[in-house]
Scaffold this motif. Structure first.
Motif, PDB file in Angstrom:
ATOM      1  N   CYS A 167      -4.060  -4.815   3.817  1.00 13.70           N
ATOM      2  CA  CYS A 167      -3.204  -3.658   4.046  1.00 13.70           C
ATOM      3  C   CYS A 167      -3.703  -2.775   5.192  1.00 13.70           C
ATOM      4  O   CYS A 167      -3.184  -1.697   5.417  1.00 13.70           O
ATOM      5  N   GLY A 168      -4.723  -3.258   5.938  1.00 10.31           N
ATOM      6  CA  GLY A 168      -5.140  -2.525   7.139  1.00 10.31           C
ATOM      7  C   GLY A 168      -4.113  -2.740   8.243  1.00 10.31           C
ATOM      8  O   GLY A 168      -3.175  -3.535   8.084  1.00 10.31           O
ATOM      9  N   LEU A 202       0.833  -1.205   0.000  1.00 10.42           N
ATOM     10  CA  LEU A 202       0.000   0.000   0.000  1.00 10.42           C
ATOM     11  C   LEU A 202       0.866   1.254   0.000  1.00 10.42           C
ATOM     12  O   LEU A 202       1.630   1.493   0.930  1.00 10.42           O
ATOM     13  N   ASN A 221      -9.100  -1.683   7.898  1.00 12.62           N
ATOM     14  CA  ASN A 221      -9.461  -0.540   8.745  1.00 12.62           C
ATOM     15  C   ASN A 221     -10.891  -0.114   8.418  1.00 12.62           C
ATOM     16  O   ASN A 221     -11.747  -0.016   9.289  1.00 12.62           O
ATOM     17  N   ASP A 222     -11.129   0.122   7.129  1.00 15.16           N
ATOM     18  CA  ASP A 222     -12.479   0.506   6.739  1.00 15.16           C
ATOM     19  C   ASP A 222     -13.442  -0.665   6.857  1.00 15.16           C
ATOM     20  O   ASP A 222     -14.595  -0.479   7.242  1.00 15.16           O
ATOM     21  N   MET A 224      -9.213  -2.399  -3.539  1.00 13.71           N
ATOM     22  CA  MET A 224      -9.304  -2.690  -2.115  1.00 13.71           C
ATOM     23  C   MET A 224     -10.678  -3.270  -1.860  1.00 13.71           C
ATOM     24  O   MET A 224     -11.655  -2.850  -2.483  1.00 13.71           O
ATOM     25  N   ARG A 270     -14.089   5.005  12.776  1.00 12.32           N
ATOM     26  CA  ARG A 270     -12.661   4.940  13.136  1.00 12.32           C
ATOM     27  C   ARG A 270     -12.249   6.146  13.956  1.00 12.32           C
ATOM     28  O   ARG A 270     -11.387   6.067  14.806  1.00 12.32           O
ATOM     29  N   GLU A 324     -12.931  -3.129   1.056  1.00 14.08           N
ATOM     30  CA  GLU A 324     -13.059  -2.497   2.371  1.00 14.08           C
ATOM     31  C   GLU A 324     -14.477  -2.062   2.661  1.00 14.08           C
ATOM     32  O   GLU A 324     -14.780  -1.538   3.716  1.00 14.08           O
ATOM     33  N   GLY A 370      -8.814  -3.882   2.908  1.00 12.99           N
ATOM     34  CA  GLY A 370      -8.568  -2.693   3.736  1.00 12.99           C
ATOM     35  C   GLY A 370      -9.345  -2.896   5.020  1.00 12.99           C
ATOM     36  O   GLY A 370     -10.484  -2.462   5.166  1.00 12.99           O
ATOM     37  N   ASP A 402      -7.675   8.653  -1.910  1.00 18.16           N
ATOM     38  CA  ASP A 402      -8.772   8.099  -1.122  1.00 18.16           C
ATOM     39  C   ASP A 402      -9.554   9.112  -0.284  1.00 18.16           C
ATOM     40  O   ASP A 402     -10.774   9.099  -0.281  1.00 18.16           O
ATOM     41  N   ARG A 443      -2.164   3.020  -4.373  1.00 17.28           N
ATOM     42  CA  ARG A 443      -3.597   3.285  -4.282  1.00 17.28           C
ATOM     43  C   ARG A 443      -3.896   4.703  -4.749  1.00 17.28           C
ATOM     44  O   ARG A 443      -3.221   5.647  -4.347  1.00 17.28           O
TER      45      ARG A 443
HETATM   46  C1  PEP Z   1      -7.950   0.366   5.239  1.00 13.01           C
HETATM   47  O1  PEP Z   1      -9.047   0.903   5.219  1.00 13.01           O
HETATM   48  O2  PEP Z   1      -7.722  -0.697   5.835  1.00 13.01           O
HETATM   49  C2  PEP Z   1      -6.799   0.986   4.561  1.00 13.01           C
HETATM   50  C3  PEP Z   1      -5.643   0.384   4.503  1.00 13.01           C
HETATM   51  O3  PEP Z   1      -6.982   2.222   4.064  1.00 13.01           O
HETATM   52  P1  PEP Z   1      -6.981   3.563   4.929  1.00 13.01           P
HETATM   53  O4  PEP Z   1      -6.537   3.192   6.302  1.00 13.01           O
HETATM   54  O5  PEP Z   1      -6.064   4.473   4.236  1.00 13.01           O
HETATM   55  O6  PEP Z   1      -8.411   3.948   4.857  1.00 13.01           O
END
Ligand code: PEP
Ligand code: MG
Length: 899
Positions: A848-849, A566, A785-786, A760, A796, A762, A783, A627, A624
């Motif tokens: 990639c989170g 990423l 995280n999302d 991604m 978040r 996510e 992803g 975003d 990427r």
């Molecule tokens: C995610 O959402 O996991 C991600 C890697 O992207 P970002 O943290 O930049 O939203």
């Protein structure tokens, strides 16, 4: 009837190493050592099952325990050749706790139990040492009084200190027998007045009460705290070991010590031990007296030293691990009182694992399972910059030199108690906990502190051991520090350092230095390369890095990254010389102006990508496209406030209409872009769809950079990644747009470059329709995280408001943004992979989170057959090891994969 009591003695034991859960670590290893023929005093262990019954029944012994204790005691009397409560030949015992994992110093112990007004005389006669007998009695009443009867230790110590002052002596051994006899009398009166009952004179009653107290100490505050920090279940409970006392305080041919078979700070293969002549173990462990180096034992008792070394080697080979051994010498005879796997720094853990393989004690698989991956983070603990430290010393800032107990450097504000350390650390301050001596009550404070300093205590004192286990920099036994807890200061060499002042410590050398000294990354470590090389051999899961700049990419590669998973391109827009152009682009009134601004940004992006491709020559790089929502580039909240204030000011003064117009325009734009919920708003591929020129510029920059790199002879593997895709139509539109531009650039530049376009995953919907998404996506990257945010519906940005409550109430096992929620988010990942590969069987899938560097999540990624995990560069070693362990564990499991 259940068996609650297991005896050991005279070369034979009922228990063994295999019974750790039932007998606790201490009990099972004493049994094991007895069976190995190692000199261990006889005794017996009461099981954790007995503890469970006792605890459940409201502190009642289960049926049968009493009779089994009586039998075991009789056997112990035979083995020891002494009789419990006998006025001539009294047997004395220690009563010790022992959980299945070691919790150094967290629970209670009572020593010298069995002493009464009668037996003390027998002990004096038998040892021809009246002082010794009364000293034991004094210690016993103190320990029993504090541990069993709950009286504060200081209440006893005050009298001892007063006696020493009166006699004009400095140390305990100088207090004569007659004085100790008087002290015992005073202590007993103290007990009677505090408890309303005389000090118990029946040894069996003493034993029963002490066993209960040790059972109960499982629930002591410090033990509960330690369990919380180390994730130890409360239901495990403790066993209790009752063992014949041996005495290290019977004169100059006696003594006691603690030793590690290897250096617990560095892992160096040498016996790292300390010895205190004419002393009992508690003196060393509690850090009351600072012990001598083990050479003191070699000089005084060379044969015992050799015997001890031979036993240490034997124990290490038997357990195939570095051991921490407690021993006592009683009048020229050696006894081993405990052995356990030694706590060690992360550096030592890796070094020991590698060395044991080289010494043919361990195989690589076992060695790879030995180090918890998370601990590798401790290898990157900073150290004091040597140059800055040299200057500090030259400036006369050295305050004291203690014993280096746990490596790494630390800088922080001085605090003198654990609660204060916790409080300040919670407010984001770096603190260094300074204590007169190491004490188990300090665990929470040690955990909160950056580093720990004690004025007394040796390198094997329990808190030094705890610090090593925590990976905290620690200096102990800095004897020049006069710590005044009450006034919250310490004095050293005429200087006074008060709470809140900054100091720096070097856990490698034991130096304590005034003010801050710069911290730097630690030097390289060859054994780690070897160890991680083995991990790479076993793992099948790839490990990539999240990196946004050429410098990060180089760093990632040095940590062993096999590509970049990423690149967050927005980080490139935030740089100071680029932000104004970015703002210009966003503010642009028409497409032409927007394109002009983008054209100026494009070379910056291209050069960044080129630098990254150069750093990652031969490896894949996932980039990427933009975003975050556009308004993030326009202002920070503070800038926005200032703009509003400036406009109001100018307006009131009727000044500078040009500036006012500018401000009006910007504020209006910000207002227009403002979203109620930006996390669910105009971001990700939604931006690329409404502003195709932005993605167009980025794709052009990526492909131009790839062509330029190829011309320079660099092997590039660009993967262009679309964020936040939720529908097939989004994916298809963005894919086609990206492909058209990329192919156009390749044709223009005439350089054949292979690239891929993926997405991604996510948004939960994307996981559910992954088969359709995969029709237009050549790779996936989760992803998380999302995906976590959108699966739980936890923002978040706002989760911190309620998460601590959820964790505390046990409504969530972990923060799902750190440790992947395998049940829910994990299920979406499983579905996404399965459906995606239905369309494209060879679909490359990564994550990639933030979870990509967390060991349990990495194991999950291995199990669901991801191609790789991607994490921040310093976490790469953790991910490499966790991936290897995941594979080894899977192979070892019944019916596990054998691939
Ligand atoms: C995610 O959402 O996991 C991600 C890697 O992207 P970002 O943290 O930049 O939203
Ligand atoms: Mg995201």
């Amino acid at each position: 009837m259940d068996k609650y009591v297991y005896s050991f003695g005279r070369g034979k034991a009922e228990g063994s190493s295999l019974m750790r859960n039932l007998l606790g670590g201490k009990g099972c290893e004493l049994a094991e050592m007895t069976n190995l023929g190692i000199p261990v005093p006889p005794g017996f262990t009461i099981t954790t099952q007995a503890w469970a019954h006792y605890t459940r029944a409201g502190r009642q012994w289960p049926e049968g325990l009493e009779a089994q204790v009586v039998d075991a005691l009789a056997r112990l009397e035979t083995d020891a050749g002494l009789i419990f409560g006998d006025p001539q030949r009294p047997l004395l015992v220690s009563v010790r706790s022992g959980a299945r994992v070691s919790m150094p110093g967290m629970m209670e112990t009572v020593l010298n139990l069995g002493l009464t007004d009668k037996t003390v005389e027998g002990l004096a006669a038998r040892t021809s040492n009246e002082r010794f007998a009364w000293d034991c009695y004094r210690r016993f009443v103190t320990m029993f009084g504090t541990v069993v009867l709950g009286i504060r230790r200081e209440a006893f110590d005050e009298h001892l200190e007063a006696a020493k002052r009166r006699l004009g002596v400095e140390s305990d051994p100088e207090v004569p027998a007659g004085e100790l006899r008087k002290l015992v009398q005073t202590y007993k009166e103290l007990v009677a007045s505090r408890t309303g009952a005389p000090f118990p004179q029946d040894p069996r009653e003493q034993l029963r009460l002490a066993i209960n107290a040790v059972f109960d100490s499982w629930f002591a505050k410090k033990a509960v705290e330690y369990r919380r920090i180390h994730d130890i279940p409360a239901e495990w409970g403790t066993a209790v070991t009752v063992m014949a006392m041996v005495f290290g305080n019977l004169g100059e041919t006696s003594g006691t010590g603690v030793g590690f078979t290897r250096d617990p700070r560095t892992g160096e293969p040498r016996f790292y031990a300390e010895f205190l002549p004419n002393a009992q173990g508690e003196d060393v462990v509690a850090g009351i007296r600072t012990p001598l180096r083990i050479e003191a034992l070699r000089e005084r008792m060379p044969e015992i030293y050799d015997q001890l070394l031979a036993i240490a080697g034997r124990l290490e080979r038997h357990y195939k691990d570095m051991q921490d051994i407690e021993f006592t010498v009683q009048e020229g005879t050696l006894y081993v009182l405990q052995t356990r796997a030694g706590k060690r720094s992360a550096r030592a853990a890796v070094r020991v694992a590698v060395d044991l393989v080289r010494e043919h004690v361990l195989d690589q698989h076992t060695a790879l399972m030995r180090v918890p991956p998370r601990e590798l983070a401790g290898l990157f603990v900073p150290v004091l910059d040597p140059e800055a430290k040299r200057r500090a010393l030259a400036e006369g800032r050295l305050l004291a030199r203690g014993l280096p107990a746990s490596p790494g450097g630390a800088v922080g504000h001085v605090v003198f108690d654990a609660d204060r350390a916790v409080e300040l650390a919670r407010n984001g301050q770096d603190v260094i906990l300074v204590r007169p001596e190491t004490s188990p009550e300090d665990v929470a404070g040690m955990y909160a502190a950056r580093g720990i300093v004690t004025a007394r205590g040796g390198r094997t004192s329990h808190a030094a051991v705890v610090a090593v286990g925590m990976g905290k920099s620690c200096v102990v036994g800095a004897g020049d520090l006069a710590v005044d807890e009450g006034r919250r200061l310490f004095e050293v060499g005429g200087r006074i350092i008060r709470e809140g002042e900054l100091i720096s410590i070097d856990g490698e050398t034991g130096e304590v230095i005034a003010d801050a000294v710069k911290l730097v990354e630690p030097p390289p470590f060859p054994e780690l390369e070897v160890y991680l090389g083995w991990a790479d051999r076993y793992r099948t899961l790839g490990v990539r890095a999240n990196a946004d700049t050429p410098a990060d990419a180089r760093r990632a590669r040095a940590f062993g990254a096999e590509g970049i998973g990423l690149v967050r391109t927005e980080h490139m827009f935030f740089q100071p010389e680029r932000l104004p152009i970015m703002r210009e682009m966003i503010m642009a009134g028409d497409t032409a102006a927007r394109r002009a601004a983008l054209a100026r940004l494009q070379p910056f992006q291209r050069d960044d990508f080129l630098g990254i491709f150069q750093a990652m020559d031969g490896l894949p790089v996932t980039i990427r496209l933009l975003d975050p929502p556009l308004h993030e580039f326009l202002t920070t909240p503070r800038e926005y406030r200032e703009m509003i204030e400036e406009r109001a000011r100018l307006d009131a003064l009727g000044m500078n209409p040009e500036r006012q117009r500018q401000l009006d325009q910007r504020i209006a734009k910000i207002e227009a872009l403002r979203e109620a919920n930006p996390m669910l708003g105009h971001r990700g591929c939604r931006l690329g769809i409404t502003h195709p020129e932005i993605y167009g510029m980025q794709v052009r920059a990526i492909v131009e950079a790839a062509c330029m790199a190829t011309e320079q002879g660099i092997r590039v593997e660009p993967e262009i990644m679309i964020p936040l895709t939720g529908t097939t139509a989004e994916m298809q539109a963005t894919y086609e747009q990206t492909k058209r531009i990329a192919d156009g650039v390749i044709a223009e530049m005439g350089v054949p470059v292979r690239y891929s376009i993926g997405t991604m995953i996510e948004v939960p919907r994307a996981a559910l329709i992954a088969d359709r998404i995969a029709e237009h996506a050549e790779f996936f990257s989760f992803g998380t995280n999302d995906l976590t945010q959108l699966t739980f519906g936890f923002s978040r940005d706002d989760v911190a408001r309620f998460l601590p409550d959820y964790l505390q109430k046990g409504l969530l096992p972990h923060d799902p943004f750190s440790v992947l929620d395998q049940e829910g988010v994990g299920e979406l990942i499983r579905i996404g992979i399965e459906r995606g590969r239905r369309t494209r069987p060879d679909l490359k899938v990564g994550i990639c989170g933030e979870h990509g560097g967390e060991p349990a999540s990495v194991e999950f990624c291995h199990r669901v057959r991801m191609s790789y995990v991607s994490c921040s560069p310093p976490l790469i070693p953790i991910a490499r090891l966790a991936a290897a362990q995941a594979r080894l564990r899977e192979r070892a499991a019944p019916g596990g994969a054998h691939a």
